[in-house]
Design an enzyme around this catalytic site. Structure first.
Site, PDB file in Angstrom:
ATOM      1  N   LYS A 164       2.296  11.179   7.378  1.00  0.00           N
ATOM      2  CA  LYS A 164       1.474  10.887   8.560  1.00  0.00           C
ATOM      3  C   LYS A 164       1.986  11.579   9.832  1.00  0.00           C
ATOM      4  O   LYS A 164       1.761  12.769  10.012  1.00  0.00           O
ATOM      5  CB  LYS A 164       1.314   9.379   8.716  1.00  0.00           C
ATOM      6  CG  LYS A 164       0.464   8.806   7.560  1.00  0.00           C
ATOM      7  CD  LYS A 164      -0.138   7.457   7.836  1.00  0.00           C
ATOM      8  CE  LYS A 164      -1.191   7.138   6.772  1.00  0.00           C
ATOM      9  NZ  LYS A 164      -0.863   6.024   5.907  1.00  0.00           N
ATOM     10  N   PHE A 170       0.858  -1.192   0.000  1.00  0.00           N
ATOM     11  CA  PHE A 170       0.000   0.000   0.000  1.00  0.00           C
ATOM     12  C   PHE A 170       0.887   1.232   0.000  1.00  0.00           C
ATOM     13  O   PHE A 170       1.626   1.470   0.941  1.00  0.00           O
ATOM     14  CB  PHE A 170      -0.947   0.057   1.204  1.00  0.00           C
ATOM     15  CG  PHE A 170      -1.855   1.260   1.117  1.00  0.00           C
ATOM     16  CD1 PHE A 170      -3.002   1.224   0.338  1.00  0.00           C
ATOM     17  CD2 PHE A 170      -1.521   2.453   1.742  1.00  0.00           C
ATOM     18  CE1 PHE A 170      -3.807   2.350   0.195  1.00  0.00           C
ATOM     19  CE2 PHE A 170      -2.330   3.587   1.602  1.00  0.00           C
ATOM     20  CZ  PHE A 170      -3.470   3.521   0.829  1.00  0.00           C
ATOM     21  N   ASP A 219       9.139   2.981   2.139  1.00  0.00           N
ATOM     22  CA  ASP A 219       7.953   3.782   2.455  1.00  0.00           C
ATOM     23  C   ASP A 219       7.678   3.600   3.949  1.00  0.00           C
ATOM     24  O   ASP A 219       7.161   2.566   4.375  1.00  0.00           O
ATOM     25  CB  ASP A 219       6.761   3.310   1.608  1.00  0.00           C
ATOM     26  CG  ASP A 219       5.481   4.110   1.914  1.00  0.00           C
ATOM     27  OD1 ASP A 219       5.451   4.838   2.925  1.00  0.00           O
ATOM     28  OD2 ASP A 219       4.509   3.985   1.135  1.00  0.00           O
TER      29      ASP A 219
HETATM   30  C1  LIG Z   1      -1.088   6.118   4.404  1.00  0.00           C
HETATM   31  C2  LIG Z   1      -0.004   5.572   3.557  1.00  0.00           C
HETATM   32  C3  LIG Z   1       0.315   6.142   2.316  1.00  0.00           C
HETATM   33  C4  LIG Z   1      -0.511   7.240   1.696  1.00  0.00           C
HETATM   34  O1  LIG Z   1      -0.562   8.395   2.476  1.00  0.00           O
HETATM   35  P1  LIG Z   1      -1.753   9.456   2.217  1.00  0.00           P
HETATM   36  O2  LIG Z   1      -1.389  10.601   3.131  1.00  0.00           O
HETATM   37  O3  LIG Z   1      -3.025   8.778   2.606  1.00  0.00           O
HETATM   38  O4  LIG Z   1      -1.708   9.811   0.783  1.00  0.00           O
HETATM   39  C5  LIG Z   1       1.379   5.625   1.621  1.00  0.00           C
HETATM   40  N1  LIG Z   1       2.115   4.613   2.096  1.00  0.00           N
HETATM   41  C6  LIG Z   1       1.849   4.032   3.288  1.00  0.00           C
HETATM   42  C7  LIG Z   1       2.714   2.910   3.774  1.00  0.00           C
HETATM   43  C8  LIG Z   1       0.767   4.480   4.050  1.00  0.00           C
HETATM   44  O5  LIG Z   1       0.481   3.881   5.198  1.00  0.00           O
END
Ligand SMILES: *Cc1c(COP(=O)(O)O)cnc(C)c1O
Length: 400
Positions: A254, A140, A225
């Site tokens: 985040k 994701f 990520d």
């Molecule tokens: C939440 C998330 C994203 C996307 O972030 P948004 O602020 O919702 O665009 C990308 N990678 C990971 C691992 C995430 O948990």
């Protein structure tokens, strides 16, 4: 208005791209949120780990107020005095040479992809439009067209084509598959050190270290990520630190703002971020003084209040307790730091609904997993309080 009135309004006037738990939150403080009737819940999602510092952290609130009345947005057409300070503090904290600021996580992932491709062409010498990026099944990384182009979740892609080419998917944690997938056109391997949305999936020990070696030997950028796994969630500042490696590109978002405001960034070396020339890439809000001031304080409180250490210690405590549960409904309980997945044999949604009734908010992920990810300021007593309720719900629903 009553809770149902808000739910009806939302349902009538908003797109139905989420299926939220039906709790209408009005205010929050620390690990607790309160619904419009004043009922209190322990937040065990922490906005997908954006609120690691706890809701409405008073120091971040103060920064927000102060900065909001000074200057909020300059755009990058001009300079502001917050962005350089954030750059310097990110460098001091992480050791990376440089950063590129964006807003949402998906934008930072897009930025990492653009950076890897440009580096592939300008530095590695890949021929035009031939660059490939390797990603993992179950990933994701966000919701843009390019990012869902390499999702292995059919729902995320259904109806959104045509897709962006240039990605190869390998099984998560499979080092041989990574070795086989790399070719001279590979510019990057994009990976979550632990897959959050997939259900707190931890790869085999050593996978990241071996991936890092493989990438280095083949001049492939390792891009982690850490939008969800980073900033203390797993009991280290970043999850890659569990394997003693350093990625080439680190993606954060985040909790970078403590949940106040979308702030994201990629961090990398001068060789990599040095590929950019003025005008190559940008964002109106990226690097704005409001977001930068908030991020600076969000990082400061994370370190000063020892939230990373708390996550390691209390996470181990919580995990051990949850692993002691015995029920035919339980398939596996796993986690790292204050990031725990309770995998069930059946659907997780009814458990999340029942936990809500007990005063605990969590959200199922990928149907069978309850994700437990409270703010990192949670106390041992609050964990004990939550554990009793989780145990009760598992015992009760596990029978039927
Ligand atoms: C939440 C998330 C994203 C996307 O972030 P948004 O602020 O919702 O665009 C990308 N990678 C990971 C691992 C995430 O948990």
């Amino acid at each position: 208005m009553r809770a149902q009135d808000y739910i009806d309004l939302e349902s009538r006037y908003g797109a139905h791209n989420y299926r939220p738990i039906d709790v209408v939150i009005e205010r929050a403080e620390g690990v607790w949120v309160y619904d419009i009737e004043g009922k209190r819940y322990l937040d065990c999602l922490a906005a997908y780990s954006a609120v690691n510092q706890g809701h409405c952290h008073p120091k971040i609130v103060q920064t927000l107020h102060e900065q909001a009345s000074k200057v909020t947005l300059t755009s990058r057409a001009f300079r502001n005095e917050q962005l350089p300070l954030l750059y310097k503090e990110l460098h001091d904290l992480t050791g990376f040479d440089m950063a590129l600021p964006m807003n949402s996580g998906a934008e930072a992932v897009e930025t990492a992809i653009k950076t890897a491709r440009k580096w592939g062409y300008k530095v590695k010498g890949i021929s035009r439009d031939a660059a490939e990026i390797i990603v993992c099944a179950g990933n994701f990384h966000g919701r843009t067209v390019t990012i869902v182009s390499f999702s292995s979740d059919e729902q995320y892609r259904d109806g959104f084509g045509p897709f962006t080419p240039g990605f190869k998917i390998i099984p998560y944690g499979d080092i041989e598959a990574l070795r086989d997938a790399i070719n001279p056109n590979t510019c990057a391997f994009l990976v979550e050190p632990i897959q959050g949305e997939a259900g707190i999936v931890i790869p085999p020990g050593g996978f990241l270290r071996e991936a890092s070696d493989l990438c280095r030997r083949n001049r492939v950028l390792l891009m982690t990520d850490e939008i969800q796994s980073g900033l203390g969630r797993t009991g280290k500042l970043f999850a890659y630190m569990h394997e003693g490696i350093t990625p080439d590109v680190l993606i954060v978002g985040k909790a970078l703002s403590g949940g106040f405001y979308p702030v994201s960034a990629i961090l990398a070396s001068r060789e990599i971020l040095g590929v950019y020339r003025p005008g190559d890439h940008g964002s109106t809000f990226g690097g704005n003084p409001m977001g930068c001031a908030i991020a600076r304080t969000a990082l400061r409180v994370l370190i000063e209040e020892k939230m990373v250490e708390r996550s390691a210690e209390l996470g181990a405590y919580f995990l051990k307790k949850l692993q002691s549960l015995r029920s035919p409904a339980l398939k596996e309980v796993r986690g790292r730091g204050l990031w725990i997945g309770i995998e069930l044999n059946g659907l997780a949604r009814p458990y999340c609904e029942a936990l809500k009734e007990e005063g605990i908010l969590c959200k199922e992920t990928h149907d069978h997993v309850i994700r437990i990810a409270p703010p990192l300021i949670i106390t041992r007593e609050e964990i004990d309080w939550a554990f009793d309720r989780i145990a009760k719900v598992i015992e009760k629903l596990g029978k039927d």
